[in-house]
Design a protein around this motif. Sequence first.
Motif, short mmCIF file in Angstrom:
data_model
loop_
_atom_site.label_atom_id
_atom_site.label_comp_id
_atom_site.label_asym_id
_atom_site.label_seq_id
_atom_site.Cartn_x
_atom_site.Cartn_y
_atom_site.Cartn_z
N THR A 1 0.85 -1.19 0.00
CA THR A 1 0.00 0.00 0.00
C THR A 1 0.88 1.24 0.00
OG1 THR A 1 -0.11 -0.05 2.42
CG2 THR A 1 -1.91 -1.12 1.22
N ARG A 2 0.26 2.38 -0.26
CA ARG A 2 1.02 3.63 -0.34
C ARG A 2 0.78 4.54 0.86
NH1 ARG A 2 -1.23 5.45 -6.05
NH2 ARG A 2 -3.07 4.61 -4.97
N THR A 3 -0.35 4.39 1.54
CA THR A 3 -0.68 5.26 2.66
C THR A 3 -1.25 4.44 3.81
OG1 THR A 3 -2.96 5.65 1.94
CG2 THR A 3 -1.24 7.12 1.05
N PHE A 4 -1.28 5.05 5.01
CA PHE A 4 -1.89 4.39 6.16
C PHE A 4 -3.39 4.17 5.93
CE2 PHE A 4 1.14 5.18 9.98
CZ PHE A 4 2.10 4.42 9.34
N LEU A 5 -4.02 5.09 5.22
CA LEU A 5 -5.45 4.93 4.92
C LEU A 5 -5.68 3.67 4.09
CD1 LEU A 5 -8.39 5.89 4.89
CD2 LEU A 5 -7.81 7.32 2.90
N GLU A 6 -4.89 3.49 3.04
CA GLU A 6 -5.02 2.29 2.22
C GLU A 6 -4.74 1.03 3.04
OE1 GLU A 6 -2.57 2.43 -1.22
OE2 GLU A 6 -3.49 4.25 -2.04
N THR A 7 -3.76 1.14 3.93
CA THR A 7 -3.41 -0.01 4.76
C THR A 7 -4.55 -0.37 5.71
OG1 THR A 7 -1.09 0.70 4.69
CG2 THR A 7 -1.69 -0.92 6.37
N ALA A 8 -5.18 0.65 6.29
CA ALA A 8 -6.31 0.41 7.19
C ALA A 8 -7.45 -0.29 6.45
CB ALA A 8 -6.79 1.73 7.79
N VAL A 9 -7.75 0.17 5.25
CA VAL A 9 -8.84 -0.43 4.46
C VAL A 9 -8.50 -1.87 4.10
CG1 VAL A 9 -10.10 -0.30 2.28
CG2 VAL A 9 -9.61 1.80 3.57
N ALA A 10 -7.28 -2.10 3.62
CA ALA A 10 -6.87 -3.45 3.24
C ALA A 10 -6.90 -4.39 4.43
CB ALA A 10 -5.47 -3.42 2.62
N SER A 11 -6.46 -3.90 5.59
CA SER A 11 -6.44 -4.73 6.79
C SER A 11 -7.85 -5.10 7.23
CB SER A 11 -5.72 -3.99 7.92
OG SER A 11 -4.38 -3.70 7.57
N MET A 12 -8.74 -4.12 7.23
CA MET A 12 -10.12 -4.37 7.62
C MET A 12 -10.78 -5.36 6.67
SD MET A 12 -11.17 -2.58 10.35
CE MET A 12 -12.90 -2.16 10.11
N ASN A 13 -10.56 -5.19 5.38
CA ASN A 13 -11.15 -6.10 4.39
C ASN A 13 -10.61 -7.52 4.53
OD1 ASN A 13 -12.93 -4.34 3.07
ND2 ASN A 13 -11.29 -3.50 1.80
N ALA A 14 -9.38 -7.64 5.02
CA ALA A 14 -8.76 -8.95 5.20
C ALA A 14 -9.19 -9.62 6.50
CB ALA A 14 -7.24 -8.83 5.15
N ARG B 1 2.47 7.59 17.29
CA ARG B 1 1.46 8.62 17.51
C ARG B 1 0.38 8.57 16.43
NH1 ARG B 1 4.74 14.14 19.31
NH2 ARG B 1 5.65 13.30 21.24
N ASN B 2 0.78 8.22 15.23
CA ASN B 2 -0.16 8.21 14.11
C ASN B 2 -0.19 6.80 13.53
OD1 ASN B 2 -1.86 9.03 12.03
ND2 ASN B 2 -0.15 9.57 10.69
N ASN B 3 -0.97 5.93 14.16
CA ASN B 3 -0.96 4.54 13.70
C ASN B 3 -1.97 4.31 12.58
OD1 ASN B 3 -3.54 3.97 14.89
ND2 ASN B 3 -2.53 3.82 16.87
N VAL B 4 -1.95 3.11 12.04
CA VAL B 4 -2.76 2.78 10.87
C VAL B 4 -4.25 2.86 11.17
CG1 VAL B 4 -3.38 0.92 9.28
CG2 VAL B 4 -0.97 1.38 9.78
N PHE B 5 -4.68 2.23 12.27
CA PHE B 5 -6.12 2.14 12.53
C PHE B 5 -6.74 3.47 12.96
CE2 PHE B 5 -7.05 -2.66 13.16
CZ PHE B 5 -6.73 -2.87 11.83
N MET B 6 -5.91 4.49 13.22
CA MET B 6 -6.47 5.82 13.46
C MET B 6 -7.13 6.38 12.21
SD MET B 6 -6.07 6.71 16.63
CE MET B 6 -6.16 8.51 16.62
N HIS B 7 -6.90 5.74 11.07
CA HIS B 7 -7.47 6.20 9.80
C HIS B 7 -8.79 5.49 9.48
CE1 HIS B 7 -3.29 7.47 9.55
NE2 HIS B 7 -3.65 8.34 8.64
N ILE B 8 -9.26 4.63 10.38
CA ILE B 8 -10.53 3.94 10.15
C ILE B 8 -11.70 4.91 10.06
CG2 ILE B 8 -12.19 2.38 11.24
CD1 ILE B 8 -9.87 0.61 12.06
N PRO B 9 -11.80 5.93 10.94
CA PRO B 9 -12.92 6.88 10.78
C PRO B 9 -12.93 7.54 9.40
CG PRO B 9 -11.91 7.14 12.93
CD PRO B 9 -11.02 6.21 12.17
N GLN B 10 -11.76 7.89 8.89
CA GLN B 10 -11.70 8.50 7.56
C GLN B 10 -12.16 7.51 6.49
OE1 GLN B 10 -7.79 9.86 6.47
NE2 GLN B 10 -8.43 10.58 4.44
#
Length: 228
Positions: free
Chosen positions: A7-20, A31-40
């Motif tokens: 993936t290229r961004t934490f947002l993409e990583t969060a989406v891919a992880s959730m889908n998996a 401070r700025n982890n991957v799953f903090m991007h789930i609301p976005q």
Amino acid sequence: MLGHHYTRTFLETAVASMNAGCNLELSYGMRNNVFMHIPQALVMGNITLQMLRDRVRPLFYTRMRLGEFDPPAMNPYSTLDLSAVQSPEHRNLSLEAAVKSFVLLKNVRGTLPLRARDLPGKRLAVVGPFADNPRVLFGDYAPVPEPRYIYTPRRGLEMLPANVSFAAGCREPQCQQYSRAEVVGAAGAADVVVVCLGTGTDVETEAKDRRDLSLPGHQLELLQDAVQ
């Protein structure tokens, strides 16, 4: 997944992880982890509220079963101490699990197992950086061990009815400084030699890979000296 260019961004990583199906992130110290991007991701429609609920449900179900939301007085786990955790029953179960985890790759002339009835009067040498160093016996994410419950190879073998000698050869797994005379002296005077080698977290761990599968430092030389 960023480091592996999946993936290229934490947002993409969060989406891919959730889908998996991933529902937990280990991000200690970030401070700025991957799953903090789930609301976005939820606002953008990359994941659904139902998916989020499905991922969260088993986490909170487990926490409820562990009593994390109960007052301490109502939580049976809050009264557990070492007398329960390290009870003879539990230690015997741990020993059984450890024994069953061993993989014997070769057993020339049926050398193993060493039987206590055959050892009286025998000279046994245990050598190598893993022979009597409790610290290196534990890998990533191991609990903080209670020293009195750690049985190094040397400590365990000294419980047998044999004359046990010890030589580390090198003090740490990197084995940059090697005492050949120490190992040769112990091994040469023994009827049975147990060589304890390996890597440990000093050599490889999470986010720290080895460049090859060779034994570190002088460990191979130590092995050759011990069995010559």
